[in-house]
Design an enzyme around this catalytic site. Structure first.
Site, PDB file in Angstrom:
ATOM      1  N   TRP A   8       0.873  -0.867   0.126  1.00 33.93           N
ATOM      2  CA  TRP A   8      -0.385  -0.020  -0.436  1.00 33.93           C
ATOM      3  C   TRP A   8       0.662   1.453  -0.092  1.00 33.93           C
ATOM      4  O   TRP A   8       0.267   1.986   0.024  1.00 33.93           O
ATOM      5  CB  TRP A   8      -1.023   0.186   1.015  1.00 33.93           C
ATOM      6  CG  TRP A   8      -2.100  -0.943   0.753  1.00 33.93           C
ATOM      7  CD1 TRP A   8      -2.462  -1.625  -0.401  1.00 33.93           C
ATOM      8  CD2 TRP A   8      -3.521  -0.818   1.544  1.00 33.93           C
ATOM      9  NE1 TRP A   8      -3.852  -2.161  -0.143  1.00 33.93           N
ATOM     10  CE2 TRP A   8      -4.696  -1.187   1.287  1.00 33.93           C
ATOM     11  CE3 TRP A   8      -3.964   0.074   2.772  1.00 33.93           C
ATOM     12  CZ2 TRP A   8      -5.522  -1.560   1.586  1.00 33.93           C
ATOM     13  CZ3 TRP A   8      -5.496   0.039   3.283  1.00 33.93           C
ATOM     14  CH2 TRP A   8      -5.969  -0.725   2.510  1.00 33.93           C
ATOM     15  N   LYS A   9       1.905   1.209   0.059  1.00 33.97           N
ATOM     16  CA  LYS A   9       3.482   2.532  -0.140  1.00 33.97           C
ATOM     17  C   LYS A   9       2.327   3.101   0.837  1.00 33.97           C
ATOM     18  O   LYS A   9       2.074   2.956   2.443  1.00 33.97           O
ATOM     19  CB  LYS A   9       2.828   2.831  -1.056  1.00 33.97           C
ATOM     20  CG  LYS A   9       3.519   1.843  -2.436  1.00 33.97           C
ATOM     21  CD  LYS A   9       4.184   2.043  -3.469  1.00 33.97           C
ATOM     22  CE  LYS A   9       4.377   1.186  -4.613  1.00 33.97           C
ATOM     23  NZ  LYS A   9       5.250   1.152  -5.158  1.00 33.97           N
ATOM     24  N   HIS A  85      12.672  -2.031  -0.256  1.00 30.54           N
ATOM     25  CA  HIS A  85      11.553  -1.460  -1.536  1.00 30.54           C
ATOM     26  C   HIS A  85      12.704  -0.628  -2.138  1.00 30.54           C
ATOM     27  O   HIS A  85      13.336  -0.125  -1.792  1.00 30.54           O
ATOM     28  CB  HIS A  85      10.729  -0.997  -1.269  1.00 30.54           C
ATOM     29  CG  HIS A  85       9.879  -0.703  -2.124  1.00 30.54           C
ATOM     30  ND1 HIS A  85       9.182   0.749  -2.671  1.00 30.54           N
ATOM     31  CD2 HIS A  85       8.423  -1.688  -2.696  1.00 30.54           C
ATOM     32  CE1 HIS A  85       8.825   0.329  -4.151  1.00 30.54           C
ATOM     33  NE2 HIS A  85       7.958  -0.674  -4.017  1.00 30.54           N
ATOM     34  N   GLU A  87      11.671   2.305  -3.600  1.00 30.29           N
ATOM     35  CA  GLU A  87      11.182   3.504  -2.910  1.00 30.29           C
ATOM     36  C   GLU A  87      12.386   3.200  -1.476  1.00 30.29           C
ATOM     37  O   GLU A  87      12.676   5.122  -1.443  1.00 30.29           O
ATOM     38  CB  GLU A  87      10.307   4.133  -2.771  1.00 30.29           C
ATOM     39  CG  GLU A  87       8.833   3.982  -4.288  1.00 30.29           C
ATOM     40  CD  GLU A  87       8.143   3.434  -4.155  1.00 30.29           C
ATOM     41  OE1 GLU A  87       7.259   3.178  -2.962  1.00 30.29           O
ATOM     42  OE2 GLU A  87       7.426   3.637  -4.883  1.00 30.29           O
ATOM     43  N   GLY A 217       1.569  -2.903  -6.581  1.00 34.39           N
ATOM     44  CA  GLY A 217       1.604  -1.395  -6.087  1.00 34.39           C
ATOM     45  C   GLY A 217       0.078  -0.768  -5.454  1.00 34.39           C
ATOM     46  O   GLY A 217      -1.370  -1.172  -4.855  1.00 34.39           O
ATOM     47  N   GLY A 218       0.021   0.228  -6.436  1.00 39.26           N
ATOM     48  CA  GLY A 218      -1.556   0.936  -7.373  1.00 39.26           C
ATOM     49  C   GLY A 218      -2.696   0.219  -6.967  1.00 39.26           C
ATOM     50  O   GLY A 218      -3.856   0.550  -6.467  1.00 39.26           O
TER      51      GLY A 218
END
Ligand code: 13P
Length: 234
Positions: A8-9, A85, A87, A217-218
């Protein structure tokens, strides 16, 4: 049986997680479903969903303001944690060494680390994809693993970009990861593919050899996007 993991970041809310839990409750599937959520959503009732965090401190405890230890994550009932990850590597300068230490902390506390590796666009254009993947696997995994881990291949240039490598590129990357893991005495470790996975490409990606599941992700944020990924494969 595949592993369908969502990341879900920095998105969602506690009520959004509740909605996802109830949306997936009646779904018939044998796949392992994991959602890696922000720390604030750990510890909630999660039904059939296995919960994970998205990062962990390499330290056990002490004066590390803002950090969360593996023991604290395990204490919420979470079973997984993403480490390394793209990011985190990109925005927080995490090295293989940092990632390995975080994976070690996770393993020492009974968590299953989902260790991410993958090449940047610059590395891809320089023809270094395979070398970057192999060194990522060799250097990000602790040397003394004797409980389960998961590897995620996430081509960094494709994340959130709506881009995916070709099936042949994914096949080559996953074959290399499987070979490297076997040389490290870790054959059988699940290897997930992540970057721009959605309902329309998930089945094809998961039919590629050595792709044991996906890290999404999204498209993991809403039931309407996540469920078609889960139901796209037997
Ligand atoms: P997207 O699916 O949004 O490309 O993100 C992939 C990812 O980073 C999962 O960890």
């Amino acid at each position: 049986m595949k592993i369908i993991a969502g990341n879900w970041k920095m998105n969602g809310s506690r009520s959004a997680l509740k909605e996802m839990v109830s949306g997936l409750q009646s779904l018939e599937t044998n796949h392992t479903i994991i959602l890696c959520v922000p720390y604030t959503m750990l510890g909630l009732e999660s039904g059939r969903i296995n919960i994970g965090a998205q990062d962990v401190s390499a330290h056990t405890h002490g004066a590390y303001t803002g950090e969360v230890s593996a023991q604290m994550i395990a204490d919420t009932g979470a079973k997984y944690v993403i480490v390394g990850h793209s990011e985190r590597r990109g925005y927080h300068n995490e090295t293989h060494n940092t990632v390995r230490n975080k994976a070690s902390a996770a393993l020492s506390n009974g968590l299953i680390p989902i260790i991410c590796v993958g090449e940047t666009m610059e590395e891809k254009q320089a023809g270094k994809t395979m070398a970057v993947i192999e060194s990522g696997v060799r250097e990000s995994i602790p040397s003394d693993v004797n409980t389960p881990i998961i590897i995620a291949y996430e081509p960094r240039w494709a994340i959130g970009a709506g881009l995916t490598p070709t099936d042949a590129e994914i096949a080559d990357a996953h074959a290399l990861i499987a070979k490297t893991l076997s040389e490290m005495g870790l054959s059988g470790t699940p290897i997930l593919y992540g970057a721009s996975v959605k309902g329309s490409n998930a089945a094809e990606i998961m039919s590629i050899p050595n792709v044991d599941g996906v890290l999404v992700g999204g498209a993991s944020l809403k039931c309407d996007d996540f469920i078609p990924i889960i139901t796209s494969v037997k």
